[in-house]
Scaffold this motif. Sequence first.
Motif, PDB file in Angstrom:
ATOM      1  N   ILE A  79       0.848  -1.197   0.000  1.00 31.60           N
ATOM      2  CA  ILE A  79       0.000   0.000   0.000  1.00 31.60           C
ATOM      3  C   ILE A  79       0.880   1.243   0.000  1.00 31.60           C
ATOM      4  O   ILE A  79       1.616   1.498   0.955  1.00 31.60           O
ATOM      5  CB  ILE A  79      -0.947   0.030   1.211  1.00 31.60           C
ATOM      6  N   GLU A 101      -2.460   5.991  -1.114  1.00 29.32           N
ATOM      7  CA  GLU A 101      -3.761   5.326  -0.953  1.00 29.32           C
ATOM      8  C   GLU A 101      -4.472   5.743   0.328  1.00 29.32           C
ATOM      9  O   GLU A 101      -5.685   5.589   0.439  1.00 29.32           O
ATOM     10  CB  GLU A 101      -3.588   3.804  -0.960  1.00 29.32           C
ATOM     11  N   GLY A 131      -4.381  -5.374   1.368  1.00 26.96           N
ATOM     12  CA  GLY A 131      -3.658  -4.507   0.445  1.00 26.96           C
ATOM     13  C   GLY A 131      -2.998  -5.294  -0.666  1.00 26.96           C
ATOM     14  O   GLY A 131      -2.721  -4.757  -1.746  1.00 26.96           O
ATOM     15  N   ILE A 175      -8.683  -2.265  -4.029  1.00 26.97           N
ATOM     16  CA  ILE A 175      -7.793  -2.016  -2.900  1.00 26.97           C
ATOM     17  C   ILE A 175      -8.414  -1.049  -1.903  1.00 26.97           C
ATOM     18  O   ILE A 175      -8.122  -1.108  -0.698  1.00 26.97           O
ATOM     19  CB  ILE A 175      -6.416  -1.504  -3.384  1.00 26.97           C
ATOM     20  N   THR A 194       2.033   0.183  -3.875  1.00 24.39           N
ATOM     21  CA  THR A 194       0.868  -0.537  -4.375  1.00 24.39           C
ATOM     22  C   THR A 194       1.200  -1.328  -5.640  1.00 24.39           C
ATOM     23  O   THR A 194       1.897  -0.842  -6.530  1.00 24.39           O
ATOM     24  CB  THR A 194      -0.262   0.455  -4.691  1.00 24.39           C
TER      25      THR A 194
END
Length: 553
Positions: free
Chosen positions: A40, A44, A286, A343, A380
Amino acid sequence: MNMVKYFIFAALFAAYSSAFGGQPSKTDKPNIILYFADDISAREFPVYGSSVWTAPDSTNTSDPKYRARTPVIDKLAEEGCWIKTAWAATVCNPSRAMMMSGRFGYMTKWWNNKDRGNGPDETGKVRGTWPVYMSSPLLIGHVAQNAGYGTYWAGKTQMAGSYAKHGFDEGCFTPGNLSDRDNPYADFKHEYKNVGGKRVLINSDTGQICETYMQHSWYWNPHVKLMNDPSAPGKIVWWPNSPEAKKDFGVSTYGPDVELDFALNFLERQHQRKKPFFIYHTTHLGHDAFNWLDPDYKQWGKCKWPNAPIVKWDGEKYIRTEPRITGDEGKYDTHGTITEPGIHNHINYIDYQVWLYQKKLDELGIADNTIIIICADNGTSGYGKNSGEKQKGCHIPMIIYAPGMHKHGEQDVLMSVADMLPTIADLVGYEIPADYKIDGESLVPFLFTDKLDHRDWLYTQRGPEQLIRGKKVLKDGWDKWWDVSDYPEDLIRFNEIKNWGKVSEAHRDEYEELLEILPKYDLYFDAYNAPGVEYEPKKRPNYARKSKEQRVY
């Protein structure tokens, strides 16, 4: 007691006394929950204010419907703090080694996923990957144990060697390793078979060939192992391991729920024993994954993140819809009880789990004596994971809440995941031996005093690629230099420095300083393995840098 520890315990003492009108007993060291999420990027998390985040198909988006909502984490970041520029490694394995050891890859030899130096295990035999507890015998779990803490490891492992040698009293792993293929309870897994003379990957639930990477389910119908659980003391066993647990286990069982339940149980048991706890919660949330609930779904083109349970924030609390999934062999009906893939729904569920931790702490009356840290291991998937470009792969969220902190809200400082081990050591009151070398620097003096800054520079690696940055300039894995003195709206659109005569003298000075630091860590080609071990991999991953002669200093 040195001044740093004085400030910590004075602050926590004040918080405790204010809350309960009394004095803590001798066992009232601060409890610690370290929640380490998976793949992640900082962008995000809404608190980072990025104008761009990740859509379910892993493309960039600014669509509000794909924005995570994290009211609990947002409040923690405001009442605690959030670090503007925190770095991990660019991918899972070296990042987790860095977190556990407080050391960069040149010491652990964990250079990248599927690119780790060889070294001896505890028997002295060289079997392959050098276990981190062999290169670094003082890991983050050991630090807490040495200070008298009960320690728990929940979630993802990805560490070589023995689970039990990493410094944790108990554990719940979802799953442990891909080598753990004998799970008798769940068929959401892959296996290789020879079909028509060709080795192919098979979905064990359907028996059909699938195009993905090999994995076991860590979400629905999860593969779970317990270490030294009260139900099986001194053993590592598959779960469910009781008639009651087996009755309730099935496709609707969600791995992140299982690991949290076991962690909360440990937390409560430690509180009853009047013993402080350190929980290292390495959730899979994630991380992308094969979607066993919809195996025909073209996930790599449509969505990489399987569905999660539905949770909704009503302004004061979370309300969770109980999942109800029926069916078998790839044909499943979710009855509208779980989310769409994406996500953002994983991050929403992280927020829900942090709320559950807080709820339990409040019930036990120990919220004012517990530190909560939330971060991730790398960028990510599809955007930053395993990328050496700029800081896409290594820029992670870092939220820290501790009673008595002097710092609150946004903190424009630099922090490395390697800093966590010495930070935990200071928080639990353990003094790292003076002759034990680490690369991390404790964040405690910055958090608990009026100290204005933390680090001058950050470093990480992607195999032989070297990434380093200060407050003004950044060198990425492609050996490009970037001006990072400004904070772009999308957190990444920095200006490349092609003419050093057009930047400030401060930029040029920092550039020279960073070049002097790099040779210390640039050992991928010269010291790939543990000392004394001769081994050269037959094949290395594809890197921007191909040889040791390609240096930038």
